[in-house]
Design an enzyme around this catalytic site. Structure first.
Site, short mmCIF file in Angstrom:
data_model
loop_
_atom_site.label_atom_id
_atom_site.label_comp_id
_atom_site.label_asym_id
_atom_site.label_seq_id
_atom_site.Cartn_x
_atom_site.Cartn_y
_atom_site.Cartn_z
N GLU B 281 90.46 21.85 41.70
CA GLU B 281 89.45 22.05 40.66
C GLU B 281 88.13 22.52 41.27
O GLU B 281 87.43 23.36 40.71
CB GLU B 281 89.25 20.74 39.87
CG GLU B 281 88.63 20.91 38.51
CD GLU B 281 88.77 19.64 37.66
OE1 GLU B 281 89.88 19.37 37.19
OE2 GLU B 281 87.76 18.93 37.48
N GLU B 284 88.46 26.03 41.94
CA GLU B 284 88.43 26.76 40.67
C GLU B 284 86.98 26.94 40.20
O GLU B 284 86.58 28.02 39.75
CB GLU B 284 89.25 26.01 39.61
CG GLU B 284 89.41 26.77 38.30
CD GLU B 284 90.14 25.97 37.22
OE1 GLU B 284 90.61 24.85 37.51
OE2 GLU B 284 90.22 26.48 36.09
N CYS B 301 91.50 16.13 33.22
CA CYS B 301 92.34 15.01 33.66
C CYS B 301 92.75 14.09 32.53
O CYS B 301 93.70 13.33 32.66
CB CYS B 301 91.61 14.12 34.65
SG CYS B 301 90.60 15.01 35.79
N SER B 321 89.45 23.44 32.85
CA SER B 321 90.07 23.70 34.14
C SER B 321 91.57 23.80 33.90
O SER B 321 92.13 23.09 33.07
CB SER B 321 89.77 22.54 35.09
OG SER B 321 90.71 22.53 36.14
N LYS B 360 98.69 9.23 28.10
CA LYS B 360 99.52 9.71 29.20
C LYS B 360 100.99 9.74 28.80
O LYS B 360 101.78 10.52 29.34
CB LYS B 360 99.35 8.82 30.43
CG LYS B 360 97.99 8.98 31.12
CD LYS B 360 97.93 10.21 32.00
CE LYS B 360 96.52 10.43 32.54
NZ LYS B 360 96.33 11.78 33.07
N GLU B 363 101.24 12.96 27.18
CA GLU B 363 101.08 14.04 28.16
C GLU B 363 102.39 14.29 28.92
O GLU B 363 102.80 15.44 29.12
CB GLU B 363 99.97 13.69 29.15
CG GLU B 363 99.66 14.81 30.15
CD GLU B 363 98.65 14.37 31.22
OE1 GLU B 363 98.75 13.24 31.72
OE2 GLU B 363 97.77 15.17 31.54
N GLU B 368 105.25 21.79 28.76
CA GLU B 368 104.82 22.53 29.96
C GLU B 368 104.75 21.63 31.19
O GLU B 368 104.47 22.10 32.29
CB GLU B 368 103.48 23.23 29.70
CG GLU B 368 102.30 22.32 29.38
CD GLU B 368 102.16 21.99 27.90
OE1 GLU B 368 103.17 22.09 27.15
OE2 GLU B 368 101.06 21.60 27.48
N CYS B 505 88.39 5.98 32.40
CA CYS B 505 89.74 5.41 32.37
C CYS B 505 89.75 3.88 32.43
O CYS B 505 90.67 3.25 31.92
CB CYS B 505 90.57 5.96 33.51
SG CYS B 505 90.64 7.75 33.45
#
Lengths: 156, 581, 548
Positions: B281, B284, B301, B321, B360, B363, B368, B505
């Protein structure tokens, strides 16, 4: 199912939204006028209202389901709202209700198979002077008896 | 501050003017029972459990909402009070399923605790007077069980006011009142981001995470499977709470030991891929800064945040990102790099994540997120679910020795640890970006301006001439504010960190219950303590990450990285069920 | 204005319209035209004249003769005999009904007790003027009070006058109006609001509807005066969605007041501006609770707020807001014009003024009356109300609507005012008087009350949402003969908990009728435990009993 028959009249709804968008707190007014288009508030209509007013759809849905004059599912062409408050109760509202149930073959909360009538309870209509009373759409009726209510229903 | 004197059960206490009766009683050493009240949320005073007598008042008063006045005389324990509290509780119980033994919140339920506390021992009312509601398990991460709902509306508060998502709200009226997704449809059919903040505040078992424990038990028992586990940064500062430890303790070593005892073949750390995320990142960001890329760049994230921007700001997805989250990077590497090194077939590797997060679970199921042809991550356990498994296994957490993570994915830096707190990704990125761009060593690694529980934080960093303006938001309500600034063209930031949950988190939807802002603060302190204790504090100094590039990835933003560590996003509708035409 | 020798006032209240009042009005006009008397006699559709079950009702002035139960065929007769030849058509004259069989032979209407006992302050114009013409309101001292306060009084003096009158809120709770105004007047804010609560939903109550339909300007004037007194420039009338005619008439009246410069900017050149907007409900009794009403105006679910803060300090959009009932506001102009002493001379010391009651149920003269506070139940039932039909006995009166309480025979001589009624666990409330004769079963009637609250509870707080359904459940068990003694105690405890802990007035008062009946009709209720319904109304019990 009912969706196919009732295309969303976006133009009318946009007019309603344009009219009220600037005045805060107009959700009830918008819902009332929007309902007049199709007789009920479809999910699509609620979403459009939510989007335009910038409030969550869940909130719009919560308001639409709180007030008894709003409908979120298709109802009959005529909504019979019968008063079962005490003044009407003691003047025989139950017999009137029984006659309506028998004549139409539906219970409160239901709609006739032909989609013509829906039946529901209302709170006091303030027509206690002519109890028992009911409303059919915007029209009010008082001094009901079994015979009279049958007559009224047949006239629709 | 103006103080007033009140009498609570005969004791005189002095409290600031405007304090509630609840606060005044607390000062007098009396804990008035509450149910709908939550210290971080608006006061609704709806359950009517916390009622007390106020001398001179016609009715009982709700202690959670009623402010004290000077000279007020309060009685919290009279026959009338006890009877009223018990009656209201009995009313709630009379429409609540009596199947505590089968409930996810058994022994951790506020309603159950109150029933014990107030001495409810019989059911005096008849059968249920409200309709039976079916369970809604349509969503990947969350389960709604409206039959158990006691209508305290904490979930609504948190979903609307804190997260600005508004997926659920009160609908219908009277005894038919329910907390519903719009249109009364399943949760999966509305724009719910599955952050699980609602599960943290639900006092009963009406909202909770989709259970993954059974599939993990099955994998552990399967001799064909090589089961590896990764632990998110936030777990090490919260799992102890599942076993009655005070919030704010760092228990990394015990966590590793516990997981080994559960039978995992390898115990790894998500901090490793957090470090890796920083490398990818960071590069990036440098690339976008140097080559006129889309700015501000926003971190990716937090899966709740990703789903939020996909639903509510889909036109801004190119600000994100392209890095996968550390959890997903870990899974992708576990089934490629690690599989190769360990000589395993990726199909035999089963990746379990321990996450402070419910989103999560959503996710890991995204299409993908299967870069090897297999899901990168097979199961996600929340901190709570791990607690449950450890209890089932009879593991006494507090008595465990401290153990070390396995290599290679157990070698980490403090930069990876601080991912667990709001501002941590930003700070970790700055530690690396500064040194990469300037080729100089940072005088101090601590960017304290971006730390803490405050909703939106800003800072400016001088990269030897290049000024980088950054912002950090936690909680989606704050994320929305930043997005609206971007929309209005008023955000002159280059880099933004957004975490879905308040505090980051450590305050995630999968964390131990209770999770309050006070507890969040203690966990944050613990996170920075763990950071400071580590010998390495910067991601680019992680030797295992360096090896990974040498042996496998080649270079940041390289071809392999692109294939395994980066992803793309999906434009979603605010109204997922919107009919076409 | 033209001078007419006679006025024919045709009642345009909803009950009369239901019975064909429009046809009657048109026929009068047609017949009058036929006799070429259109220049001499004016036909006016007016607000409610009171005796709703006798409609359609017409009054002809100056004689003040009231004709009732008119059929279209009666009109040519009345026009010919009364208006043309000057002879009252006696067989069509309204008779106070003592008993359905008995017809009074008395002719002079002014001597009828129905009207005789009344003292019209709030209803001063109802049935006397055309509510659709502001000129008629003005001709009857309308807007004089507004003119007086704007030109002669300072705002605090207006608050003082209303406080001195000891006027109490007529919506139900009876909170002193002057005190309510003073809270808002004292609070500093950039905006304040006057909200007229016209969300009349209390079963048995229709006074507000009739005031809006019969004299809409009296409300507008009251609101403007309130606005001046507390420093508010915006008013909102929240009218029940079901009240179509009220909404229509209020809207027309507001338009006319604006056209006449009685609303709008700089009224009477005083610098005071006031505008009024109509909002309507969508079917929720709870919106009569002032904070729920405010939520509804803001476009939310009509759920009561936690108090404090009270609306007077932080109400609509968080601004200081006075919420007053229709009847309360209609009292304001007369108080300003006649002074607080005059107002206090009417009614009782603790509850001055008049009260509009609606008399319903088992009573001969159903309808609306306005009488001084302190009238006894006996006077209402047997004098004004003409007694109970069919020679049946009085069982009880529910005062104050479904959220009020029930009073048995021994309270017939109790004066009707706020204090006295609340002392016995009942309430004056909205002024609804539901008379119930001795053929009705207490349990059955209570079931009907509780069913109402099950339907209308907003669902926010536990005791009201859950409690009403449980009270209904136990009453149903009683009428089915499956209840036990323990159920009666449970019902008492639950009812008490609701009174003590519900979030708002609705929940707190929902069990009032039940509590009073448990006290006054314990024997009849407990008889159901032994499988007996003394009146035979609870059918499953009656058959069960007979079978034994």
């Amino acid at each position: 199912m009912a969706k196919a028959n009732c295309p969303l009249p976006t133009s009318n709804l946009s007019e309603i939204l344009d009219k009220y968008k600037q005045s805060p707190g107009s959700l009830l007014e918008i819902l009332r006028e929007a309902q007049a288009i199709n007789g009920y508030l479809s999910r699509e209509v609620l979403q459009l209202i939510a989007e335009e007013l910038g409030i969550p759809e869940s909130k719009v849905y919560g308001v639409a389901t709180f007030y008894s004059l709003f409908k979120t599912t298709p109802t009959g062409q005529y909504i019979i709202r019968i008063c079962e408050s005490a003044p009407c109760h003691i003047r025989g509202a139950q017999d009137v209700l029984a006659t309506i149930e028998k004549t139409l073959g539906i219970k409160p909360g239901e709609t006739t198979p032909d989609g013509k009538f829906s039946l529901e309870f209302t709170s006091c209509l303030g027509l206690c002077g002519v109890a028992p009373a009911m409303m059919i759409n915007d029209q009010v009726f008082g001094n009901l008896t079994g015979d009279r209510v049958r007559e009224i229903i047949n006239s629709f | 501050m103006e103080m007033v004197k009140v009498t609570v059960d005969g004791q005189t206490v002095e409290v600031p003017k405007g304090s509630t009766i609840l606060a005044a009683a607390k000062k007098a050493g009396i804990k008035i029972p509450t149910l709908c009240h939550h210290e971080d949320l608006n006061v609704n005073a709806m359950c009517r459990i916390c009622v007390v007598e106020v001398v001179g008042a016609r009715t009982l008063q709700a202690a959670c909402s009623q402010p004290v006045s000077d000279g007020m005389v309060i009685i919290t324990n009279s026959p009338a009070v006890r009877q009223a509290r018990k009656m209201n509780l009995e009313l709630l119980l009379s429409n609540h399923p009596q199947d505590c033994l089968n409930c996810v919140r058994n022994q951790r339920c506020e309603l159950q605790t109150l029933a014990d506390q107030l001495g409810v021992q019989q059911q005096r009312f008849g059968t249920k007077t409200r309709p039976e509601y079916p369970k809604d398990d349509s969503a990947a991460a969350l389960v709604r069980d409206p039959d158990k709902c006691i209508l305290c509306r904490r979930c609504v508060e948190v979903c609307h006011d804190v997260q600005s998502v508004g997926a659920i709200a009160p609908a219908n009226r009277g005894i038919k009142t329910q907390i519903l997704p719009a249109g009364g449809v399943d949760l999966n059919n509305v724009a719910c981001v599955q952050c699980g903040q609602c599960t943290l505040v639900c006092p009963v078992g009406a909202l909770y995470e989709q259970d993954h424990t059974e599939r993990v038990w099955a994998a552990l028992a399967d001799p064909e499977k090589h089961v590896v586990v990764q632990t998110a940064p936030a777990i090490r500062v919260s799992i102890g709470e599942e076993f009655g430890m005070e919030p704010g303790q760092v228990t990394t070593g015990q966590l590793v030991a516990a997981l080994r005892r559960l039978g995992f073949d390898r115990v790894f750390d998500t901090d490793f891929t957090a470090d890796l995320t920083i490398i990818e990142e960071g590069h990036e960001l440098i690339d976008r800064l140097n080559n006129g890329g889309v700015l501000p760049m926003i971190t990716s994230c937090s899966p709740g945040w990703i789903k939020f921007i996909e639903h509510f700001y889909p036109e801004y997805l190119d600000h994100l990102s392209t890095c996968k989250s550390p959890q997903q990077m870990f899974g992708a590497l576990a089934k490629t790099y690690y599989a190769e090194k360990a000589g395993l077939d990726p199909k035999d590797i089963y990746v379990v994540s321990i996450m402070p997060c419910t989103a999560k679970k959503f996710e890991c199921g995204r299409p993908e997120m299967s870069s090897t042809g297999y899901p990168d991550v097979d199961a996600v356990l929340t901190t709570r679910e791990l607690g449950k498994m450890l209890r089932q296994a009879g593991i006494v957490f507090s008595e465990l020795p401290e153990e070390q993570y396995d290599e290679p994915f157990g070698i980490t830096t403090g930069a990876g640890v601080i991912f667990g707190a709001s501002g941590g990704v930003m700070e970790a990125a700055l530690r690396t970006v500064y040194e990469v761009v300037t080729n100089e060593t940072l005088p101090s690694v601590d960017f304290t301006a971006v730390r803490g529980i405050e909703g939106i934080k800003e800072a400016e960093v001088d990269l030897k001439g290049t000024k980088v303006k950054v912002a950090v938001a936690n909680g989606l309500g704050n994320a929305r504010k930043l997005m609206d600034l971007i929309k209005e063209g008023k955000a002159d930031y280059q880099f933004i960190e957004i975490m879905c949950c308040p505090g980051g988190c450590i305050g995630g939807g999968g964390q131990p219950i209770p999770t309050t802002n006070e507890i969040r603060k203690k966990r944050i302190e613990a996170i920075y303590e763990a950071d400071a204790d580590l010998p390495l504090r910067k991601s680019h100094e992680n030797p295992a990450v360096k090896t990974l590039y040498e042996e496998f990835l080649d270079k940041p933003l390289g071809e392999k990285s692109h294939q395994l560590l980066h992803t793309h996003y999906t434009k979603r509708n605010k109204y997922p069920q919107k009919s076409v035409g | 204005m033209a001078i007419y020798r006679s006025h024919v006032l045709v009642c345009g209240g909803t009950p009369c319209l239901l019975k064909g009042a429009r046809t009657i009005r048109n026929l009068f006009q047609q017949e009058i035209n036929r006799y070429q008397m259109a220049d001499e006699i004016r036909v006016v559709e007016t607000g409610c004249l009171g005796p709703c079950d006798e409609g359609p009702v017409v009054i002809i002035y100056p004689e003040g003769v009231m004709y009732s139960r008119l059929q279209p065929t009666d009109i040519p007769k009345i026009v010919e005999h009364h208006l043309y030849k000057g002879r009252v058509v006696e067989e069509l004259v309204y008779r106070e009904r003592k008993d359905s069989k008995e017809i009074s032979s008395k002719v002079p209407l002014e001597g009828e007790k129905y009207l005789d006992r009344q003292k019209r302050v709030v209803l001063r114009n109802c049935g006397r003027i055309n509510p659709d013409l502001i000129e008629e309101y003005i001709a009857n001292h309308g807007y004089e009070a507004l003119g007086k306060v704007l030109t002669e009084l300072r705002p605090e003096q207006v608050v003082e006058i209303v406080t001195a009158s000891k006027l109490q809120g007529r919506g139900g709770a009876g909170f002193p109006t002057g005190l309510k105004w003073s809270f808002t007047a004292k609070t500093q804010a950039d905006r304040k609001y006057i909200v007229c609560n016209a969300d009349e939903g209390e079963p048995g109550t229709f006074k507000d509807r009739l005031i809006m339909e019969g004299d809409p300007h009296s409300i507008i004037e009251g609101m403007a005066i309130a606005g001046y007194a507390v420093g508010a420039e915006e008013g909102i009338i929240y009218i029940r969605g079901e009240y179509h005619l009220s909404i229509e008439r209020m809207a027309r009246a507001i338009r006319q007041a604006n056209e006449h410069g009685l609303l709008g900017k700089n009224i009477f050149g005083s610098g005071f501006s006031f505008q009024i907007e109509i909002r309507s409900g969508a079917g929720a009794y709870i919106c009569g609770e002032e904070t729920a009403l405010i939520e509804s105006i803001e476009g939310s679910r009509g759920e009561p707020r936690v108090k404090p803060p009270y609306p007077g300090v932080a109400g609509l959009w968080g601004k200081p807001t006075v919420v007053n009932n229709v009847e309360t506001l209609a009292n304001i102009a007369p108080i300003i014009l006649n002074g607080p002493e005059w107002f206090r001379s009417i009614g009782t010391e603790s509850s001055p003024g008049t009260k509009v009651f609606t008399m319903l149920g088992d009573i001969n003269n159903q309808g609306l009356i306005e009488v001084p506070m302190g009238i006894t139940l006996r006077e209402i039932v047997y004098e004004v109300g003409g007694g109970i039909p069919g020679g049946k006995g009085f069982k009880m009166a529910q005062t104050g609507g479904t959220s009020g309480g029930c009073l048995p025979m021994e309270f017939l001589d109790m004066p009707m005012d706020y204090d006295t009624l609340s002392k016995v666990g009942s309430a004056l409330g909205s002024g609804a008087m539901l008379i119930i004769d001795d053929t009705h079963c207490i349990v059955d009637v209570l079931k009907s009350f509780m069913k109402f609250f099950c339907h209308e509870s907003c669902g926010k707080c536990t005791p009201c949402r859950e409690g009403n359904t449980r009270l209904y459940e136990i009453l149903t068990a009683l009428s089915a003969g499956t209840a036990t003694k323990a159920h009666i105690q449970l019902m008492k405890d639950l009812a008490r908990t609701m009174q003590l802990t519900a979030l708002c007035g609705l929940g707190q008062s929902a069990p009032n009728s039940l509590i009073t009946c448990l006290r006054f009709f314990a024997d009849e209720i407990e008889a159901h435990l032994n499988g007996k319904c003394p009146t035979g109304v609870c059918k499953s019990l009656a058959t069960q009993f007979e079978a034994v």
